[in-house]
Design an enzyme around this catalytic site. Sequence first.
Site, mmCIF file in Angstrom:
data_model
loop_
_atom_site.group_PDB
_atom_site.id
_atom_site.type_symbol
_atom_site.label_atom_id
_atom_site.label_comp_id
_atom_site.label_asym_id
_atom_site.label_seq_id
_atom_site.Cartn_x
_atom_site.Cartn_y
_atom_site.Cartn_z
ATOM 1 N N HIS A 1 3.740 -7.537 -3.212
ATOM 2 C CA HIS A 1 4.161 -6.149 -3.783
ATOM 3 C C HIS A 1 5.530 -5.903 -3.400
ATOM 4 C CE1 HIS A 1 2.975 -1.791 -5.365
ATOM 5 N NE2 HIS A 1 4.087 -2.036 -5.282
ATOM 6 N N HIS B 1 9.590 -4.186 -4.419
ATOM 7 C CA HIS B 1 10.497 -3.511 -5.318
ATOM 8 C C HIS B 1 11.830 -3.931 -4.829
ATOM 9 C CE1 HIS B 1 7.691 -0.644 -7.003
ATOM 10 N NE2 HIS B 1 7.059 -0.592 -5.799
ATOM 11 N N LYS C 1 1.145 -5.138 -14.566
ATOM 12 C CA LYS C 1 1.236 -3.886 -13.745
ATOM 13 C C LYS C 1 0.725 -2.838 -14.347
ATOM 14 C CE LYS C 1 1.734 -1.572 -9.853
ATOM 15 N NZ LYS C 1 2.577 -1.199 -9.080
ATOM 16 N N HIS D 1 -1.812 0.209 -9.596
ATOM 17 C CA HIS D 1 -1.486 1.590 -8.941
ATOM 18 C C HIS D 1 -2.483 2.285 -9.205
ATOM 19 C CE1 HIS D 1 1.201 4.391 -6.872
ATOM 20 N NE2 HIS D 1 0.269 5.211 -7.354
ATOM 21 N N HIS E 1 -1.650 -1.593 -2.750
ATOM 22 C CA HIS E 1 -1.513 -0.677 -1.617
ATOM 23 C C HIS E 1 -2.569 0.451 -1.395
ATOM 24 C CE1 HIS E 1 -0.350 1.938 -5.006
ATOM 25 N NE2 HIS E 1 1.001 1.330 -4.905
ATOM 26 N N ASP F 1 4.944 -3.318 -0.510
ATOM 27 C CA ASP F 1 5.452 -2.034 -1.356
ATOM 28 C C ASP F 1 6.880 -1.374 -0.895
ATOM 29 O OD1 ASP F 1 5.583 -0.230 -3.253
ATOM 30 O OD2 ASP F 1 4.304 1.175 -2.317
#
Length: 346
Positions: free
Chosen positions: A13, A15, A99, A136, A174, A247
């Site tokens: 995960h 970004h 996602k 999420h 997460h 994350d």
Amino acid sequence: MTQITIPRPDDWHLHLRDGAMMQGVLPETTRHFARAIIMPNLVPPVVTAADAMAYRERILAALPEGAQFDPLMVLYLTEDTDPADVAAAHATGLVKSVKLYPAGATTNSHGGVRDFDKVRAVFETMAEIGMPLCMHGEVTTPEVDIFDREAVFIETILDPIRRKTPDLRVVMEHITTKQGVDYARSGGDTLAATITTHHLIINRNHILVGGIKPHYYCLPVAKREEHRLALVEAATSGDARFFLGTDSAPHADHLKEHACGCAGCFTATNTMQLLAHVFDAQGKLDELAKFASQNGPAFYRLPENTAQMTLVKTDEAAQWPDKIMTEAGPVTVFDPGFPVYWHVQP
């Protein structure tokens, strides 16, 4: 133990953003990680297979010289997502998941899902082809307290989805609560959960006691100490359902340090040293390889990395930069608040 060698880890995960920010932060991931699941919440988001291929090419073009890194692409689920496009993306072998962002749950999630019945056909297609859905896991209804959003999501959205589509493979991303840990353990081999580095280290006091600490603010927000301890137990247990998803979420300091700061902790730089510290403190260093290097590939049906990483514990505290300088602005590296004596061997 003062030394441990594990297969080169992956981040399930991550970004990376785009443009100048991606150029600045990508080397922090490629230094240690072989692969990463790349989050699609850009502006505009990565919605189609064509979007994902174009984003992947931009990532590959930005790789530091000599870097060995495979970006694993993800589609952003909307109520207009075409199941056929999802299947075609999966068939390329380059797009590994879809996602699900509940609309408004986190950064750049305004285009996410409000009516889950409208994406039922996508779920059914994904179940047929064995493509994981990354979730999420928070509701966004205003009446639900922000510290309860994960537990309510599990009860009112996740569990009903899995009952209606029992073959759907789901990653609870997460997780931050004991309820998340317990549900992940109840789900059989179609359910897994990622745990971040920072949620193993901070609780909500770190954000709020002694003044607001914007660089500890993330979504899902850190919870009570009892939940952090449940996450530590799960991560260090060796249980195949749990694996690393940092994350790691870069935001320029000027977007974090103001009246309405962005959510996200940037941990790409020091995650492996921090994990070694956490696992060492639990007497569970022998389980680090499962969490960081083995459980994730097994769930995603990918081979374990053949390259290796060695971490060494010394009497000298580890050092890393306070900030990563990018052309989009400085990004503050997560500070655990205590000295760490583990080092990644060059």
